[in-house]
Motif scaffolding. Structure first.
Motif, PDB file in Angstrom:
ATOM      1  N   GLY A 122       0.802  -1.219   0.000  1.00 23.07           N
ATOM      2  CA  GLY A 122       0.000   0.000   0.000  1.00 23.07           C
ATOM      3  C   GLY A 122       0.832   1.264   0.000  1.00 23.07           C
ATOM      4  O   GLY A 122       0.535   2.221  -0.731  1.00 23.07           O
ATOM      5  N   ASP A 133       0.793   2.428  -8.749  1.00 20.88           N
ATOM      6  CA  ASP A 133      -0.395   2.617  -7.917  1.00 20.88           C
ATOM      7  C   ASP A 133      -1.603   1.924  -8.551  1.00 20.88           C
ATOM      8  O   ASP A 133      -2.360   1.209  -7.874  1.00 20.88           O
ATOM      9  CB  ASP A 133      -0.660   4.115  -7.757  1.00 20.88           C
ATOM     10  CG  ASP A 133      -1.743   4.394  -6.723  1.00 20.88           C
ATOM     11  OD1 ASP A 133      -2.320   3.443  -6.180  1.00 20.88           O
ATOM     12  OD2 ASP A 133      -2.015   5.577  -6.458  1.00 20.88           O
ATOM     13  N   HIS A 183      -2.380   2.424   2.008  1.00 22.94           N
ATOM     14  CA  HIS A 183      -2.411   3.292   0.832  1.00 22.94           C
ATOM     15  C   HIS A 183      -3.062   4.629   1.184  1.00 22.94           C
ATOM     16  O   HIS A 183      -2.549   5.706   0.841  1.00 22.94           O
ATOM     17  CB  HIS A 183      -3.173   2.602  -0.296  1.00 22.94           C
ATOM     18  CG  HIS A 183      -3.281   3.414  -1.547  1.00 22.94           C
ATOM     19  ND1 HIS A 183      -4.397   4.163  -1.860  1.00 22.94           N
ATOM     20  CD2 HIS A 183      -2.409   3.604  -2.576  1.00 22.94           C
ATOM     21  CE1 HIS A 183      -4.213   4.778  -3.018  1.00 22.94           C
ATOM     22  NE2 HIS A 183      -3.013   4.453  -3.468  1.00 22.94           N
TER      23      HIS A 183
END
Length: 303
Positions: A122, A133, A183
């Motif tokens: 993350g 990403d 994340h």
């Protein structure tokens, strides 16, 4: 404002954040009660070889004539069955202490490994952005779109029974939760001044992630990890109950519940009842601690 001009309360907070966390955690009597129960259960599991009247894994020491003895009976070898015996003549108290060890090991190890994998994935996704990403978070989205129990059942159907197989399956279904949380936390942290300063100093990306982003992303991950231990233990119990978890020769709490399920209608209730009660106590105690940690580490969620 210098440290010398800070109020005493503010200075204490800046100097000892862990003391502040401990003090706020201690404000909840329910959380303290859950923590005490967890510590007692952990000690009992660690001392199982010395506390158990019988070694439940030694099949040579079991006598089928002692099978399904009610609580309070004495075995042929003089061992008191305080909680009764199961269908193999195994002392339920001994089996529960050893089963508790397996359930706790599976829960803790799977969550720690999932936390490590998910946090790195993350944070890397948030820090690098772009295609990295997009790729990592699409994998996370796909993972989270499937029910955890379904993924675990499919994996164990392929891998087979065994404690190591159960841990691998639980890691596979849990890492995405930590990746999603890490994340989100890393997206908030990556544009702050200390990250920009670290970039200007020329720190490596690995050091940036592990030394700077990770400590600031840990509070929400700790809360999720605490609650996910209870979730992992429940998942393992469900899988073992369905016959896809740990082997019968080394039963966890879920397998012990499953072993007594066929005898419930005949009045032999203790084989499933006592492991079920112990499993419930473990889950409630972990959730009490996790709820208070959530309130302490993220006051905005406090109810």
């Amino acid at each position: 404002m210098t440290d010398a001009t800070l109020p005493v309360a503010e200075l204490a907070k800046t100097e000892s954040p862990w003391k502040r966390i401990a003090a706020e955690f201690a404000e909840s009597k329910l959380a303290l009660f859950g923590l005490v129960i967890l510590v007692l259960l952990l000690v009992a599991a660690l001392l199982a070889p010395w506390l158990s009247p019988q070694d439940p894994y030694n099949l040579a020491g079991l006598d089928i004539l002692d099978a399904r003895q009610p609580p309070g009976e004495i075995s042929g070898e003089g061992i008191p069955f305080l909680l009764g015996s199961d269908g193999q003549g195994r002392d339920m108290l001994s089996a529960m202490l050893y089963g508790l060890r397996i359930s706790l090991v599976v829960g803790v190890v799977s969550v720690v490994a999932s936390l490590a994998i998910g946090a790195v994935a993350g944070m890397a996704a948030a820090y690098f952005g772009g295609k990295v990403d997009a790729l990592i978070m699409r994998i996370v989205d796909i993972q989270l779109s499937f029910p955890a129990i379904l993924v675990a059942l499919i994996l164990l159907a392929v891998l087979g029974n065994g404690m190591d197989k159960v841990i691998i399956a639980l890691i596979a279904v849990q890492w995405a939760y930590f990746a999603r949380s890490a994340h989100g936390a890393a997206l908030v942290e990556r544009n702050k001044e200390y990250v920009e300063a670290a970039r200007c100093l020329g720190l490596s990306r690995t050091r940036m992630l592990l030394r700077h982003l990770l400590p600031n992303c840990m509070p929400p991950l700790i809360v999720i990890a605490t609650i996910n231990i209870a979730r992992a233990i429940t998942l393992e119990a469900t899988l073992s109950f369905l016959g896809l978890g740990v082997p019968v020769t080394e039963p966890s709490l879920g397998m012990l519940i499953s072993n007594g399920f066929d005898y419930l209608l005949s009045g032999v209730y203790w084989i499933s009842l006592f492991p079920g009660l112990l499993l419930t106590i473990v889950i409630i105690a972990i959730n009490l601690v996790g709820d208070q940690l959530r309130d302490v580490l993220n006051p905005r969620l406090k109810r």
